[in-house]
Design a protein around this motif. Structure first.
Motif, mmCIF file in Angstrom:
data_model
loop_
_atom_site.group_PDB
_atom_site.id
_atom_site.type_symbol
_atom_site.label_atom_id
_atom_site.label_comp_id
_atom_site.label_asym_id
_atom_site.label_seq_id
_atom_site.Cartn_x
_atom_site.Cartn_y
_atom_site.Cartn_z
ATOM 1 N N GLY A 41 7.857 16.763 -1.856
ATOM 2 C CA GLY A 41 7.383 16.409 -0.333
ATOM 3 C C GLY A 41 7.387 14.569 -1.010
ATOM 4 N N VAL A 42 6.930 13.814 0.157
ATOM 5 C CA VAL A 42 5.908 12.885 -0.058
ATOM 6 C C VAL A 42 5.690 12.215 0.776
ATOM 7 C CG1 VAL A 42 6.497 10.648 0.446
ATOM 8 C CG2 VAL A 42 8.411 11.876 -0.651
ATOM 9 N N VAL A 43 3.861 12.052 0.274
ATOM 10 C CA VAL A 43 2.749 12.508 1.288
ATOM 11 C C VAL A 43 2.458 10.657 1.719
ATOM 12 C CG1 VAL A 43 0.548 12.662 1.655
ATOM 13 C CG2 VAL A 43 2.002 13.690 0.520
ATOM 14 N N ASN A 44 2.696 10.207 2.745
ATOM 15 C CA ASN A 44 2.389 9.116 3.576
ATOM 16 C C ASN A 44 0.835 9.252 4.444
ATOM 17 O OD1 ASN A 44 5.601 8.002 3.674
ATOM 18 N ND2 ASN A 44 5.545 9.815 4.708
ATOM 19 N N PHE A 45 0.227 7.773 4.181
ATOM 20 C CA PHE A 45 -1.449 7.850 4.223
ATOM 21 C C PHE A 45 -1.481 6.594 4.499
ATOM 22 C CE2 PHE A 45 -1.117 8.152 -0.180
ATOM 23 C CZ PHE A 45 -1.645 7.373 -1.000
ATOM 24 N N SER A 46 -1.951 6.412 4.960
ATOM 25 C CA SER A 46 -3.356 5.082 5.000
ATOM 26 C C SER A 46 -4.571 4.473 4.190
ATOM 27 C CB SER A 46 -3.342 3.894 6.113
ATOM 28 O OG SER A 46 -3.875 4.723 6.859
ATOM 29 N N ILE A 47 -5.149 4.509 3.862
ATOM 30 C CA ILE A 47 -6.623 3.637 2.816
ATOM 31 C C ILE A 47 -7.031 2.425 3.515
ATOM 32 C CG2 ILE A 47 -8.084 4.237 1.397
ATOM 33 C CD1 ILE A 47 -5.652 5.233 -0.066
ATOM 34 N N LYS A 48 -7.913 2.340 4.481
ATOM 35 C CA LYS A 48 -8.708 0.338 4.524
ATOM 36 C C LYS A 48 -7.518 0.279 5.053
ATOM 37 C CE LYS A 48 -12.324 1.952 1.630
ATOM 38 N NZ LYS A 48 -12.775 1.335 0.198
ATOM 39 N N GLY A 49 -6.570 1.003 6.234
ATOM 40 C CA GLY A 49 -5.918 0.019 7.150
ATOM 41 C C GLY A 49 -4.310 0.061 6.258
ATOM 42 N N GLU A 50 -4.206 0.130 5.416
ATOM 43 C CA GLU A 50 -3.299 -0.147 4.559
ATOM 44 C C GLU A 50 -2.444 1.166 4.292
ATOM 45 O OE1 GLU A 50 -1.856 -2.902 2.773
ATOM 46 O OE2 GLU A 50 -3.580 -4.317 4.172
ATOM 47 N N ASN A 51 -0.776 1.107 4.320
ATOM 48 C CA ASN A 51 0.183 2.543 4.244
ATOM 49 C C ASN A 51 0.553 2.331 2.905
ATOM 50 O OD1 ASN A 51 -0.622 2.829 6.984
ATOM 51 N ND2 ASN A 51 1.293 1.229 7.629
ATOM 52 N N TYR A 52 0.601 3.725 2.087
ATOM 53 C CA TYR A 52 1.320 4.223 1.450
ATOM 54 C C TYR A 52 2.068 5.582 2.166
ATOM 55 C CZ TYR A 52 -2.736 1.221 -0.048
ATOM 56 O OH TYR A 52 -3.426 0.003 -0.348
#
Length: 221
Positions: free
Chosen positions: A114-125
């Motif tokens: 699968g693909v994990v969508n997440f954010s770090i310090k306000g940026e999406n990855y």
């Protein structure tokens, strides 16, 4: 610690059937990780302590003897809970197996779980997570997921070839990514190991200042 992890899949020792003890810290995976900041820091420090102990132990260490005898500990970034994030897992429907290249001629049969969508310090990855088909059939590791990644610290503060995270299949669609637990592939310490090459798809255009740093033998410090 569980033994015979990865069965030579993720850290095969060239010329023999598998790693010295094939340990890769999978037993540190937890379905629930502490949400309290102080408890999270304690867990990170425990992870670092256990990793150092394995590297000191001649039965489990990937280090050549010339490095292990003077080994005092790996270099880690300071624990930073801002690099512990909850991602949304989009599972692949009917994933097609593919052969993932490694640092040797060996190929590792994987699927994109699968693909994990997440954010770090306000940026999406987003990052792909993989499931090894051989390991999937191994008792105790049916739910093991492999997340290799690159970031902008590679070649400077961290290993050029990227780092790995161990994950477990969650019950729902939320999954914890704790980059404080990011570790180097064994080939970062010993070229006799065969390690999966991080797909370019999993390149994070940011600096992940968490987890294990690049290895510098004591004599070279």
């Amino acid at each position: 610690m569980k033994k015979n992890l990865l069965l030579g899949i993720m850290c095969l020792y060239v010329g023999i059937s598998g790693c010295a003890d094939k340990r890769k810290y999978h037993d540190t995976i937890k379905s629930e990780i502490a949400s309290d900041n102080s408890e999270m820091v304690k867990e990170i420090l425990l992870f670092q302590k256990e990793l150092n102990e394995e590297f000191k132990n001649p039965e489990t260490s990937p280090l050549p003897d010339r490095y292990r005898k003077d080994f005092e500990g790996l270099d880690f970034f300071q624990p930073d809970t801002s690099f512990r994030v909850i991602g949304s897992l989009e599972r692949t429907a009917d994933p097609i197996p593919f052969m993932m290249p490694t640092t040797t001629d060996r190929l590792s049969e994987e699927v994109v779980f699968g693909v994990v969508n997440f954010s770090i310090k306000g940026e999406n990855y987003s990052l792909e997570v993989y499931q090894n088909l051989e390991l999937k059939e191994t008792e105790g590791y049916e739910d093991y997921l492999f997340l290799p990644f690159l970031d902008n610290t590679n070649g400077e503060e961290t290993y050029t070839g990227g780092r790995y995270l161990d994950l477990a299949i969650p019950e729902g669609n939320s999954i914890i990514l704790d980059f404080n637990r990011a570790y180097n592939p064994y080939c970062a310490y010993n070229k006799k190991y065969s390690c999966p090459i991080v797909p370019k798809r999993n390149n994070l255009d940011t600096k992940i200042k968490a987890g294990v740093k690049s290895f510098k033998p004591k004599s070279n410090k």
